[in-house]
Design a protein around this motif. Structure first.
Motif, PDB file in Angstrom:
ATOM      1  N   LEU A  17       0.856  -1.186   0.000  1.00 17.88           N
ATOM      2  CA  LEU A  17       0.000   0.000   0.000  1.00 17.88           C
ATOM      3  C   LEU A  17       0.889   1.233   0.000  1.00 17.88           C
ATOM      4  CD1 LEU A  17      -2.750   1.436   0.258  1.00 17.88           C
ATOM      5  CD2 LEU A  17      -2.591   1.153   2.746  1.00 17.88           C
ATOM      6  N   LEU A  18       0.638   2.125  -0.955  1.00 21.41           N
ATOM      7  CA  LEU A  18       1.396   3.366  -1.058  1.00 21.41           C
ATOM      8  C   LEU A  18       0.483   4.536  -0.733  1.00 21.41           C
ATOM      9  CD1 LEU A  18       3.962   4.963  -1.891  1.00 21.41           C
ATOM     10  CD2 LEU A  18       3.107   4.904  -4.248  1.00 21.41           C
ATOM     11  N   LEU A  19       0.858   5.322   0.262  1.00 23.83           N
ATOM     12  CA  LEU A  19       0.175   6.572   0.588  1.00 23.83           C
ATOM     13  C   LEU A  19       1.015   7.697   0.003  1.00 23.83           C
ATOM     14  CD1 LEU A  19      -0.943   4.510   2.713  1.00 23.83           C
ATOM     15  CD2 LEU A  19      -1.237   6.444   4.267  1.00 23.83           C
ATOM     16  N   SER A  20       0.472   8.394  -0.991  1.00 28.33           N
ATOM     17  CA  SER A  20       1.283   9.320  -1.774  1.00 28.33           C
ATOM     18  C   SER A  20       0.726  10.736  -1.753  1.00 28.33           C
ATOM     19  CB  SER A  20       1.374   8.826  -3.219  1.00 28.33           C
ATOM     20  OG  SER A  20       2.092   9.729  -4.018  1.00 28.33           O
ATOM     21  N   ASP A  21       1.628  11.703  -1.595  1.00 33.31           N
ATOM     22  CA  ASP A  21       1.337  13.135  -1.610  1.00 33.31           C
ATOM     23  C   ASP A  21       0.586  13.517  -2.892  1.00 33.31           C
ATOM     24  OD1 ASP A  21       1.406  15.909  -1.411  1.00 33.31           O
ATOM     25  OD2 ASP A  21       3.579  16.071  -1.664  1.00 33.31           O
ATOM     26  N   SER A  22      -0.555  14.206  -2.733  1.00 35.05           N
ATOM     27  CA  SER A  22      -1.408  14.545  -3.881  1.00 35.05           C
ATOM     28  C   SER A  22      -1.442  16.032  -4.208  1.00 35.05           C
ATOM     29  CB  SER A  22      -2.849  14.085  -3.597  1.00 35.05           C
ATOM     30  OG  SER A  22      -2.912  12.728  -3.248  1.00 35.05           O
ATOM     31  N   THR A  23      -0.751  16.863  -3.469  1.00 35.63           N
ATOM     32  CA  THR A  23      -0.938  18.311  -3.534  1.00 35.63           C
ATOM     33  C   THR A  23      -0.843  18.885  -4.941  1.00 35.63           C
ATOM     34  OG1 THR A  23       0.059  18.401  -1.326  1.00 35.63           O
ATOM     35  CG2 THR A  23      -0.202  20.495  -2.503  1.00 35.63           C
ATOM     36  N   ASN A  24       0.097  18.379  -5.743  1.00 32.15           N
ATOM     37  CA  ASN A  24       0.309  18.929  -7.087  1.00 32.15           C
ATOM     38  C   ASN A  24      -0.107  17.962  -8.187  1.00 32.15           C
ATOM     39  OD1 ASN A  24       1.181  21.496  -6.691  1.00 32.15           O
ATOM     40  ND2 ASN A  24       3.328  21.127  -7.113  1.00 32.15           N
ATOM     41  N   ALA A  25      -0.976  17.009  -7.865  1.00 31.71           N
ATOM     42  CA  ALA A  25      -1.328  15.976  -8.847  1.00 31.71           C
ATOM     43  C   ALA A  25      -2.028  16.549 -10.073  1.00 31.71           C
ATOM     44  CB  ALA A  25      -2.209  14.911  -8.190  1.00 31.71           C
ATOM     45  N   GLU A  26      -2.633  17.714  -9.958  1.00 28.35           N
ATOM     46  CA  GLU A  26      -3.313  18.339 -11.094  1.00 28.35           C
ATOM     47  C   GLU A  26      -2.358  19.117 -12.001  1.00 28.35           C
ATOM     48  OE1 GLU A  26      -7.821  19.532 -10.108  1.00 28.35           O
ATOM     49  OE2 GLU A  26      -6.337  20.759  -9.090  1.00 28.35           O
ATOM     50  N   VAL A  27      -1.143  19.360 -11.525  1.00 33.08           N
ATOM     51  CA  VAL A  27      -0.192  20.204 -12.257  1.00 33.08           C
ATOM     52  C   VAL A  27       0.639  19.336 -13.193  1.00 33.08           C
ATOM     53  CG1 VAL A  27       1.713  21.850 -12.043  1.00 33.08           C
ATOM     54  CG2 VAL A  27      -0.090  21.788 -10.295  1.00 33.08           C
ATOM     55  N   PRO A  28       0.606  19.594 -14.499  1.00 35.82           N
ATOM     56  CA  PRO A  28       1.360  18.750 -15.426  1.00 35.82           C
ATOM     57  C   PRO A  28       2.863  18.968 -15.324  1.00 35.82           C
ATOM     58  CG  PRO A  28       0.361  20.592 -16.601  1.00 35.82           C
ATOM     59  CD  PRO A  28      -0.153  20.646 -15.197  1.00 35.82           C
TER      60      PRO A  28
END
Length: 561
Positions: free
Chosen positions: A201-212
């Motif tokens: 299971l990977l818990l991953s930082d999402s803060t900039n997931a929308e930024v290409p």
């Protein structure tokens, strides 16, 4: 992709051999990051941060995670792993340790130094375990391995947590700057090694997931800062997070190059930069940093002030300068640099500060008109690259608002993580890892806990609603003296308004209606004070609404004699 449901109930008891993951903050919001892991009746906490209030939360200082689901299990906590030293990851620690001071804190040298300084103000002496990348520590049933990650603060760590139920990797906040100022790269080799072992299971930082694409290197800011310094004719005032050591280092380097002296303004800035300097994370040439009290002896073109307030916080130094409520007065020709990101929800407050500074003649340099900030969080290109290295069997996006979590989940799916093994959760949603598969098991309480001065948790949503009404619509007070034996009014009604925009004289039109309602009630034998107050509130409220289209708070006071 599995996702939470509003009708989720409390989870059942964790089955033998299963691992439970409960986020108590940081999912569906930017801040107050906190995740609780449970195995075999024991708990491990990763981070315990705070969220800063928005405009609709007047009077609130901080927002904490809700500890209620673990409050009766404090003795089961093996330790708190702190991934890095930002407030949204460590700011809640003093409030949890006030409930049980001997919970061990586990983190890197700088992270522990920052939290120890904070705890000193709360008169708490913590038990600490210093770790570094490559270290592996047994914490109860949790076998924790620490991995170097690059972020906007030195010494950030990811943590791999091994249990018989499987291995979970929590990234903390991270990016993949290939030219970091301190030379400390995100350790992709270590993540690849963990991948070969198998990340369940990977818990991953999402803060900039929308930024290409990829986040630009931090060092790209240096040339922009030099240009600003070269063109500034008077003082330079820089606002940054009090823990952004890399950004402050570049400010110091530019100041040294252009023959300026630097003074830190604000308690947290002075404290944190002192710690970073003492531990060797901040390189300060001799004589560069001076006390703010000595600035009067220096010409304006040799002064750099570094302060907090880049998010428009009302009590921070920069906001007070903009409001002319600080010993440092902004004058025509000053240059102000906002060297930080714009946290979602803070836009109005930040632009209000920018307008205030501009009004007094400052030239304001910010992310919108110059490249004075790069993010500390991995963008979509980096996350794709990261997932292809880690190859997680299950993915749980963390650290972000709903749009960020969704975007991160879609990136995981693109790299081959099966849709039924991507868990989109929110605060309080319990996720169990059983038999190699992550699934939602229920939900625990995880609401906002407000810190208001010395009060923690005493202020709730009804109080905030009242404060907002007071701020937006004002208050009308009504004073009546009632003879309970006869039911007659012997004094008043006296009506006063504050902040409602209604003149006191205007209430002469409604006084007869209030008196009539009270007298009719007395004739019917209803003279109880609370019922009288309700009658006053309804009568006056309807009149104000019909006449002024306003809904102020109405506070009736009935004195019985």
């Amino acid at each position: 992709m599995s996702h939470p449901h509003p009708e989720l109930r409390l989870p059942p008891k964790l089955p033998q051999g299963g691992l439970r993951v409960t986020p108590l903050g940081g999912l569906g919001e930017i801040g107050r990051n906190m995740t609780v892991f449970e195995y075999d009746g024991r708990l491990l906490i990763v981070d315990c941060g705070v969220l800063f209030p928005e405009e609709e939360q007047p009077g609130i200082d901080l927002i904490l995670p809700d500890f209620s689901s673990i409050r009766d299990r404090l003795d089961d906590i093996e330790g708190i792993v702190l991934t890095h030293g930002h407030e949204d990851h460590i700011g809640g620690v003093p409030f949890l340790l006030k409930e049980k001071p001997d919970i061990p804190l586990i983190g890197s040298k700088l992270t522990l130094a920052l939290i120890e300084a904070k705890l000193q103000e709360h008169r708490i002496r913590p038990y600490t375990l210093e770790v570094a990348e490559g270290h592996r520590e047994r914490v109860g049933p949790f076998d924790c391995e620490f991995v170097a990650v690059n972020h906007s603060i030195p010494d950030a760590l990811a943590v791999a947590i091994r249990t018989p139920a499987g291995m979970v990797v929590h990234t903390g906040d991270f990016k993949m700057d290939q030219l970091p100022l301190d030379g400390r790269l995100t350790d992709l080799h270590a993540f690849a090694r963990l991948s070969e072992e198998g990340i369940d299971l990977l818990l991953s930082d999402s803060t900039n997931a929308e930024v290409p694409g990829f986040v630009p290197p931090e060092r790209d800011i240096s040339n922009v800062l030099r240009q600003v310094f070269a063109n500034a004719s008077k003082r330079i005032i820089v606002a940054s997070f009090a823990s952004h050591v890399h950004r402050i280092q570049q400010i110091l380097d530019a100041a040294h190059e252009y023959g300026r002296r630097v003074a830190f303004v604000g308690r947290s800035m002075v404290r944190n930069m002192g710690i970073a300097r003492d531990l060797g994370y901040l390189k300060v040439p001799p004589g560069l940093v001076v006390d703010v009290k000595t600035l009067d002896d220096l010409p304006e073109h040799e002064i750099v002030l570094v302060c907090t307030g880049s998010q428009g916080e009302p009590m921070a130094a920069l906001s007070r300068m903009a409001n002319r409520d600080h010993q440092i007065r902004i004058v025509q020709g000053d240059t102000v640099i906002l060297a930080s990101s714009l946290i979602p929800g803070n836009e109005n407050a930040v632009y209000r500060v920018i307008n205030g500074l501009t009004r007094w003649g400052a030239h304001v340099v910010h992310k919108g008109n110059a490249k004075v900030h790069v993010s500390g969080h991995a963008s979509a290109g980096e996350l794709l690259y990261f997932y292809n290295i880690c190859k997680p069997r299950n993915l749980m996006p963390v650290h972000g608002e709903w749009r960020h979590l969704r975007a991160n989940a879609e990136l995981g799916a693109l790299t081959g993580v099966p849709h039924d093994r991507i868990v989109i959760a929110e605060d309080g949603v319990v996720v169990d890892l059983i038999g190699g598969k992550a699934r939602i098991a229920g939900k625990v309480q995880a609401g906002y806990v407000y810190v208001d001065g010395l009060s923690v948790g005493d202020v709730g949503e009804p109080t905030l609603k009242d404060r907002k009404i007071l701020g937006d619509e004002g208050i009308i007070s009504v004073f009546v003296v009632l003879d309970t034996s006869t039911g007659k009014i012997t004094g008043g009604p006296h009506i006063q308004a504050r902040g409602s925009g209604i003149e006191d004289s205007a209430f002469s039109a409604v006084l007869p209606k209030v008196v009539e309602v009270l007298e009719r009630s007395a004739q019917d034998g209803v003279v109880e004070a609370h019922q009288m107050q309700q009658l006053i509130r309804r009568t006056l409220g309807k009149w104000v609404s019909d006449t002024y289209r306003r809904r102020p708070m109405i506070l009736p006071v009935v004195v019985e004699v």
